[in-house]
Design an enzyme around this catalytic site. Structure first.
Site, PDB file in Angstrom:
ATOM      1  CB  THR A 136      -1.855   5.754  -1.978  1.00 31.70           C
ATOM      2  OG1 THR A 136      -1.970   4.348  -1.886  1.00 31.70           O
ATOM      3  CG2 THR A 136      -2.866   6.393  -1.081  1.00 31.70           C
ATOM      4  CG  ASP A 152      -6.638   0.832   0.026  1.00 32.41           C
ATOM      5  OD1 ASP A 152      -6.692   1.739   0.871  1.00 32.41           O
ATOM      6  OD2 ASP A 152      -5.594   0.484  -0.537  1.00 32.41           O
ATOM      7  CG  ASP A 190      -1.771   1.190   1.382  1.00 35.01           C
ATOM      8  OD1 ASP A 190      -1.874   1.915   0.389  1.00 35.01           O
ATOM      9  OD2 ASP A 190      -2.343   1.418   2.461  1.00 35.01           O
TER      10      ASP A 190
END
Length: 549
Positions: A97, A396, A64
């Site tokens: 991201t 997410d 992530d």
């Protein structure tokens, strides 16, 4: 030029000043590229994980983008602003991201050649702005596909394509249905204004042990607490719940209070007063006939005794956030004083109150609620590390579910939308007058970094596949992109890979705006002051080392 032993004083001629500005811009670009290179391998379904070690010796394994950048320590100011955009993206839309960092790094990289050709940054910035505006209009009008919010299968498909790139991808069906159920549970529709507050009302509880398949969304709330007295009831059906924000203990006098005891009966009287006070408080609670009492503060032994006699189970020191969730789930109101308790403050929507043991700890479940507006996601997994990564991935998925329910518009994933936008901007760039057309077209070139990275992460042939993809888009195949599993061309419509439009728009806006911001900087001046020999304070000019740090 330096005075002997004094603070460095920088004497700049007109020529050197300009050189310094260009140098700083190139430094900023290389810092942005360095951050993007760290994250690049974390894009797509075949993404690699990064293992991060913190100073305390703990480890984090994740792909992530935001979680990785949070753990990295960066000295360079431009690098810090790159990390900031990942955080912004995460707070705004909760997904994309990695894409936003990769894209921003590439937007800076393509600007480098123009700076070397002595094109002024303002010209580049103007072209970037124009390209961004055109791209946003193109996405909204030409690429956006409206989604039916009531079609559960389609919604699950979109969430699944988001989760597919993560560690939790192997359990994509389960994760997608958990995320969708949680988002639908906390949805509040008041007079046409929809609100989905995931942060406050969809809590993730991680309990090591069992397998990930046993994770579920509870129709209610679960807290890591046990009843205060071993003889209190541990299972109550259709409980009446009272929520308090006050202590069920005798309130002692403040520090200035003095009590003078003259004879032995006085002390007994003081104890009797304490008992009377506790009895009064408990009577006020018992008057509304609850089955369960949750309080955010403590409960004294005496209060436990009175509540036990009345057949009431009590749970103490519940977090404020948990109390608010229980209030939403069972329809109760959190009361600050026991003498203000009314019948309408009692929660009656819960179907079951139960204390269960999971692993080593006891958990309190308030479940089977009628139309709960809050929920708890119970995550099971082999170890803490697995659970932490699963939670990051699930966050997410929750954000994607929230985004598509609030704004049900989709665009094709797998780099298809980037390629289509690049194709559109390249064509439109031909009609742009003057020098601006080159930076304008460079934005189109920068967008191709997403499909290129997807191919690279699959180990595919980058040049051949990208050329084939360009050809597809030139002949009108707008939904063609890269199959993230194999690295080959595929029609995203058939593959069912879609992304929320709001995430894409936020990604483009944030990436271009950051590139613009960093290109505007032409000097970095350190704010630290140094004393001169004469006692005058002068601002230390930035040396090459301080800029490079």
């Amino acid at each position: 030029m330096y005075g002997g032993g004094a603070a460095p004083i920088l004497v700049l001629s007109q020529n050197t000043k300009r050189e310094s500005g260009r140098k700083v811009q190139l430094e900023n670009i290389s810092a942005g590229k360095a951050i993007a290179d760290v994250i690049r391998t974390c894009l797509g379904p075949q993404a690699m994980l990064k293992m991060l070690m913190d100073p305390m010796g703990g480890i984090v394994m994740t792909n992530d983008g935001n979680a990785i950048l949070r753990e990295i320590t960066v000295q360079h100011p431009a690098g810090k602003s790159m990390i900031e955009i990942a955080r912004t993206q995460d707070e705004e839309v909760g997904d994309g991201t990695t894409s936003v960092i990769v894209l921003a790094g590439e937007m800076l990289a393509v600007a480098e050649q123009f700076l070397e050709q002595q094109i002024h940054p303002t010209v580049i910035i103007r072209a970037y702005r124009q390209a961004l505006e055109d791209a946003v209009v193109f996405l909204q009008n030409r690429m956006g596909v409206v989604l039916d919010v009531n079609d559960r299968g389609k919604l699950l498909g979109v969430i699944k394509s988001c989760v597919g790139t993560k560690f939790i991808g192997r359990w994509a069906d389960l994760a997608a249905s958990i995320a969708l159920d949680a988002a639908q549970t906390v949805l509040v529709d008041e007079g046409g204004r929809r609100e989905i507050d995931i942060k406050r009302y969809a809590k993730v509880e991680k309990v090591p042990g069992a397998t990930i398949e046993e994770s579920a969304v509870l129709k209610g709330v679960m807290v890591n607490k046990d009843v205060t007295h071993p003889k209190m009831r541990r299972r109550i059906e259709n409980p009446r719940i009272v929520l308090l924000d006050c202590t069920l203990e005798y309130k002692k006098g403040e520090s200035q209070t003095n009590i003078e005891i003259m004879k032995d009966t006085d002390f007994t009287r003081i104890l009797e007063l304490e008992e009377e006070q506790m009895h009064k408080i408990c009577e006020e609670i018992i008057a509304v006939k609850p089955d369960v009492v949750f309080t955010e503060k403590g409960i004294s032994d005496l209060a436990q005794h009175y509540l036990l006699k009345a057949g009431i189970s009590a749970v103490r020191r519940v977090r404020k956030s948990d109390n608010n969730r229980i209030a939403r789930a069972c329809g109760a109101t959190v009361v600050n004083r026991t003498d203000e308790l009314r019948e309408e403050d009692v929660g009656t929507k819960a179907g079951l109150f139960e204390i269960k043991k999971l692993g080593d700890e006891y958990f309190c479940f308030v479940t089977e609620c009628k139309d709960p507006k809050a929920c708890t996601i119970l995550l099971r997994g082999a170890s803490k590390d697995v659970l932490n990564e699963t939670e990051r991935n699930l966050q997410d998925a929750l954000h994607v579910a929230r985004n598509i329910m609030l704004e049900p518009k989709l665009v094709p994933g797998g780099g298809a939308v980037e390629m289509a936008t690049a194709q559109f901007l390249t064509e439109k760039g031909k009609s742009v007058k003057g020098v601006s057309q080159w930076p304008y077209r460079a934005v189109a070139q920068a967008l191709e970094i997403i499909p290129r990275t997807l191919i690279q992460n699959c180990g595919g042939n980058t040049i051949r596949t990208l050329t084939a993809l360009r050809a597809k888009h030139a002949t009108g195949g707008l939904t063609w992109g890269i199959n993230g599993e194999t690295g080959e061309l595929a029609d995203m419509k058939d593959l069912g890979v879609w992304e929320p439009l709001s995430v894409k728009l936020q990604t483009y806006k944030t990436a271009v705006e950051t590139a613009i911001l960093l290109l505007r900087i032409d000097d970095i001046v350190s704010g630290s002051k140094k004393k001169d020999r004469d006692g005058e304070t002068k601002s230390a000019a930035p040396t090459e080392e301080s800029v490079k740090e």
